[in-house]
Design a protein around this motif. Structure first.
Motif, PDB file in Angstrom:
ATOM      1  N   UNK A 111     131.303  -5.522  83.754  1.00 37.26           N
ATOM      2  CA  UNK A 111     132.596  -5.110  83.907  1.00 37.26           C
ATOM      3  C   UNK A 111     132.606  -3.523  83.957  1.00 37.26           C
ATOM      4  N   UNK A 112     133.238  -2.737  85.072  1.00 38.55           N
ATOM      5  CA  UNK A 112     133.204  -1.642  85.445  1.00 38.55           C
ATOM      6  C   UNK A 112     132.301  -1.041  86.638  1.00 38.55           C
ATOM      7  N   UNK A 113     131.298  -2.254  87.138  1.00 39.85           N
ATOM      8  CA  UNK A 113     130.370  -1.629  87.994  1.00 39.85           C
ATOM      9  C   UNK A 113     131.181  -1.387  89.214  1.00 39.85           C
ATOM     10  N   UNK A 114     132.320  -1.983  89.831  1.00 43.95           N
ATOM     11  CA  UNK A 114     133.169  -1.392  90.615  1.00 43.95           C
ATOM     12  C   UNK A 114     134.196  -0.479  90.252  1.00 43.95           C
ATOM     13  N   UNK A 115     135.168  -0.901  89.429  1.00 44.58           N
ATOM     14  CA  UNK A 115     135.999  -0.056  88.758  1.00 44.58           C
ATOM     15  C   UNK A 115     136.019   0.463  87.646  1.00 44.58           C
ATOM     16  N   UNK A 116     135.294   1.684  87.384  1.00 45.49           N
ATOM     17  CA  UNK A 116     134.673   2.483  88.624  1.00 45.49           C
ATOM     18  C   UNK A 116     133.647   3.119  87.975  1.00 45.49           C
ATOM     19  N   UNK A 150     137.437   5.881  93.612  1.00 43.99           N
ATOM     20  CA  UNK A 150     137.977   4.341  93.065  1.00 43.99           C
ATOM     21  C   UNK A 150     137.438   3.527  94.507  1.00 43.99           C
ATOM     22  N   UNK A 151     136.964   2.210  94.198  1.00 44.02           N
ATOM     23  CA  UNK A 151     136.511   1.438  95.272  1.00 44.02           C
ATOM     24  C   UNK A 151     137.320   1.222  96.259  1.00 44.02           C
ATOM     25  N   UNK A 152     136.799   1.774  97.502  1.00 45.73           N
ATOM     26  CA  UNK A 152     137.314   1.494  98.847  1.00 45.73           C
ATOM     27  C   UNK A 152     136.558   0.550  99.961  1.00 45.73           C
ATOM     28  N   UNK A 153     135.474   0.053  99.281  1.00 48.13           N
ATOM     29  CA  UNK A 153     134.397  -0.554 100.228  1.00 48.13           C
ATOM     30  C   UNK A 153     133.748   0.488 101.214  1.00 48.13           C
ATOM     31  N   UNK A 154     134.007   1.767 100.805  1.00 50.05           N
ATOM     32  CA  UNK A 154     133.490   2.787 101.747  1.00 50.05           C
ATOM     33  C   UNK A 154     134.334   3.165 102.782  1.00 50.05           C
ATOM     34  N   UNK A 179     145.987   2.005 101.474  1.00 48.17           N
ATOM     35  CA  UNK A 179     145.669   1.346 100.145  1.00 48.17           C
ATOM     36  C   UNK A 179     146.859   0.585  99.811  1.00 48.17           C
ATOM     37  N   UNK A 180     146.589  -0.710  99.640  1.00 48.73           N
ATOM     38  CA  UNK A 180     147.513  -1.631  98.983  1.00 48.73           C
ATOM     39  C   UNK A 180     147.786  -1.354  97.457  1.00 48.73           C
ATOM     40  N   UNK A 181     146.701  -0.749  96.864  1.00 49.73           N
ATOM     41  CA  UNK A 181     146.741  -0.575  95.420  1.00 49.73           C
ATOM     42  C   UNK A 181     147.444   0.778  95.341  1.00 49.73           C
ATOM     43  N   UNK A 182     147.497   1.119  93.808  1.00 45.06           N
ATOM     44  CA  UNK A 182     147.878   2.390  93.493  1.00 45.06           C
ATOM     45  C   UNK A 182     146.719   3.150  92.576  1.00 45.06           C
ATOM     46  N   UNK A 183     146.709   4.383  92.679  1.00 46.68           N
ATOM     47  CA  UNK A 183     146.094   5.285  91.741  1.00 46.68           C
ATOM     48  C   UNK A 183     146.369   6.318  91.336  1.00 46.68           C
ATOM     49  N   UNK A 184     145.512   7.148  90.535  1.00 44.44           N
ATOM     50  CA  UNK A 184     146.067   8.352  89.818  1.00 44.44           C
ATOM     51  C   UNK A 184     145.994   9.627  90.986  1.00 44.44           C
ATOM     52  N   UNK A 185     145.425   9.398  92.264  1.00 45.54           N
ATOM     53  CA  UNK A 185     145.533  10.240  93.196  1.00 45.54           C
ATOM     54  C   UNK A 185     146.861  11.126  93.476  1.00 45.54           C
ATOM     55  N   UNK A 186     147.892  10.205  93.457  1.00 52.13           N
ATOM     56  CA  UNK A 186     148.902  10.723  93.720  1.00 52.13           C
ATOM     57  C   UNK A 186     149.482  11.846  92.723  1.00 52.13           C
ATOM     58  N   UNK A 196     137.853  -3.143  95.946  1.00 55.62           N
ATOM     59  CA  UNK A 196     138.978  -3.396  94.878  1.00 55.62           C
ATOM     60  C   UNK A 196     139.484  -4.679  95.029  1.00 55.62           C
ATOM     61  N   UNK A 197     139.426  -5.567  96.020  1.00 48.57           N
ATOM     62  CA  UNK A 197     139.987  -6.905  96.200  1.00 48.57           C
ATOM     63  C   UNK A 197     139.109  -8.043  95.743  1.00 48.57           C
ATOM     64  N   UNK A 198     137.907  -7.872  96.354  1.00 46.64           N
ATOM     65  CA  UNK A 198     137.072  -9.050  96.000  1.00 46.64           C
ATOM     66  C   UNK A 198     136.091  -8.925  94.907  1.00 46.64           C
ATOM     67  N   UNK A 199     136.019  -7.643  94.417  1.00 45.18           N
ATOM     68  CA  UNK A 199     134.789  -7.283  93.245  1.00 45.18           C
ATOM     69  C   UNK A 199     135.533  -6.686  91.986  1.00 45.18           C
ATOM     70  N   UNK A 200     136.523  -5.982  92.117  1.00 48.92           N
ATOM     71  CA  UNK A 200     137.333  -5.369  90.851  1.00 48.92           C
ATOM     72  C   UNK A 200     137.958  -6.437  89.937  1.00 48.92           C
ATOM     73  N   UNK A 201     138.223  -6.214  89.103  1.00 44.62           N
ATOM     74  CA  UNK A 201     139.251  -6.904  87.812  1.00 44.62           C
ATOM     75  C   UNK A 201     139.034  -8.430  87.886  1.00 44.62           C
TER      76      UNK A 201
END
Length: 394
Positions: A111-116, A172-176, A332-339, A357-362
């Protein structure tokens, strides 16, 4: 060349070891604190030669500012990297202990390997390498608490005066992929109050559930209106009713009902503006139904958008290309703290990190490719040097 000398100092095995240590420091949110993870981060930074500063947000929940090189100034602003120390609850369905990191077949699982925590480990390895070669460069990594729930960590950060930053890279995970645009998010709660009565004479009461259904219909209609005007990289704002709860039993006219609503925000749009739109819609939807409804803003996360031709973006694409990785530029379809960072500090912002973020996180057996951790660290290393050496980004 300083880039090549810094790249020679990036240690792939150390990234995996540091990410594993961070996974071991479980920091589920809700349900725990981030303090153990922060202590591990402080140990890593001490080894790399950086310095840290805690800012307490709540008991045992400190934001951590990590710096290498001199403090930033208006004349020499820093490149800021952004991460968060909390993870979502592990949940069920894991093949092994979610907080016991496992390396197998080219993957790091936990848990956390991808996010983040993987992205944070890659960022720290890059910052440490660059600092050894270019100690005069101001570098900073901000690691916030509570990103996965109420964002109290980043809100505490923006209560301080703006800093001096030339750019922000969110790990954050963006698949690079290089994410240059991100919608914000507002969580809203609606409390509907009606009048209870016996179901045999429903006209003696005022149904809060019926009124809530009218409000939900207005939200669905306004969602379609927004989608009809979609355009550009981000499309449009959206509405979603995520939960409805109310009533007491089958034979009672319900006197209360609660709706939880998600509103995705376009860059520059605020949660207060979304709340005002919702309040206007509620007034129209509930007129004459005999119920009252109050809406409140629970949480706001602003969006951002950076021009695709900005040196921050082109440098990111070039850094990944140098590592043999094709880097799509996308939203990105998600939201993050960058804003929050883009709005508060006024600096261009992108999201770029290992993992998907879609296939690996959460989800159970969260994992990240070891090769992607290494590529991210090397790309960050190139960017941290090149962004400081590009006068047009200041």
């Amino acid at each position: 060349m300083s880039v090549e000398r810094a790249l020679a100092l990036v240690e792939d095995a150390t990234i995996v070891a540091d990410a594993s240590s961070l996974i071991l420091a479980a920091s589920e949110n809700p349900g725990g604190t981030e303090l153990t993870t922060v202590r591990v981060l402080e140990s890593i930074v001490s080894r790399l030669g950086g310095r840290t500063r805690r800012t307490m947000v709540a008991p045992d929940r400190p934001n951590l500012s990590i710096r290498f090189g001199p403090d930033p100034t208006p004349e020499r602003p820093a490149v800021l990297m952004l991460g968060h120390s909390d993870v979502v609850p592990a949940g069920e369905g894991w093949s092994a202990n979610p907080f016991s990191p496992r390396v197998a077949d080219g993957w790091l699982t936990g848990r956390g390997a991808t996010d983040m925590k993987g992205g944070i480990a890659a960022a720290l390895q890059a910052m440490g390498a660059v600092s050894q070669v270019r100690p005069e460069l101001p570098l900073e990594l901000l690691v916030t608490v509570d990103e996965e729930d109420l964002a109290t960590g980043i809100q505490a950060h923006i209560s301080e005066p703006p800093g001096h930053y030339r750019a922000c890279i969110v790990a954050e995970p963006t698949d690079l992929a290089v994410v240059i645009a991100c919608r914000g998010a507002a969580n809203l709660e609606i409390e509907v109050s009606g009048r209870a009565a016996h179901a045999g004479r429903p006209e003696d009461g005022a149904s809060a559930i019926t009124t809530a259904a009218r409000i939900a219909t207005w939200i669905a209609d306004d969602h379609e209106r927004l989608r009809a005007g979609a355009g550009g990289l981000l499309g449009s704002a959206t509405w979603n009713v995520g939960r409805i709860e109310g009533g007491h039993g089958t034979s009672i006219v319900p006197d209360r009902c609660t709706l939880l609503v998600d509103r995705r925000l376009m860059p520059g749009e605020t949660g207060e503006q979304a709340l005002a739109q919702l309040e206007a819609g509620i007034a129209r939807a509930t007129d004459g139904l005999g119920c009252t409804a109050q809406a409140r803003l629970q949480m706001e996360m602003p969006g951002f958008e950076t021009e695709p031709t900005h040196p921050l973006v082109t440098t990111a694409v070039e850094a990944l290309a140098a590592e043999g990785t094709e880097a799509p530029v996308q939203a990105w379809t998600a939201a993050c703290e960058g804003g929050y960072i883009a709005r508060h500090h006024g600096c261009p912002t992108i999201i770029l990190g290992p993992g998907d973020i879609t296939s690996q996180a959460h989800q159970p057996d969260e994992r990240v490719l070891l090769a992607d951790l290494a590529t991210a660290a090397r790309a960050y290393t190139r960017m941290l040097v090149l962004l400081h050496d590009t006068d047009s980004t200041t």
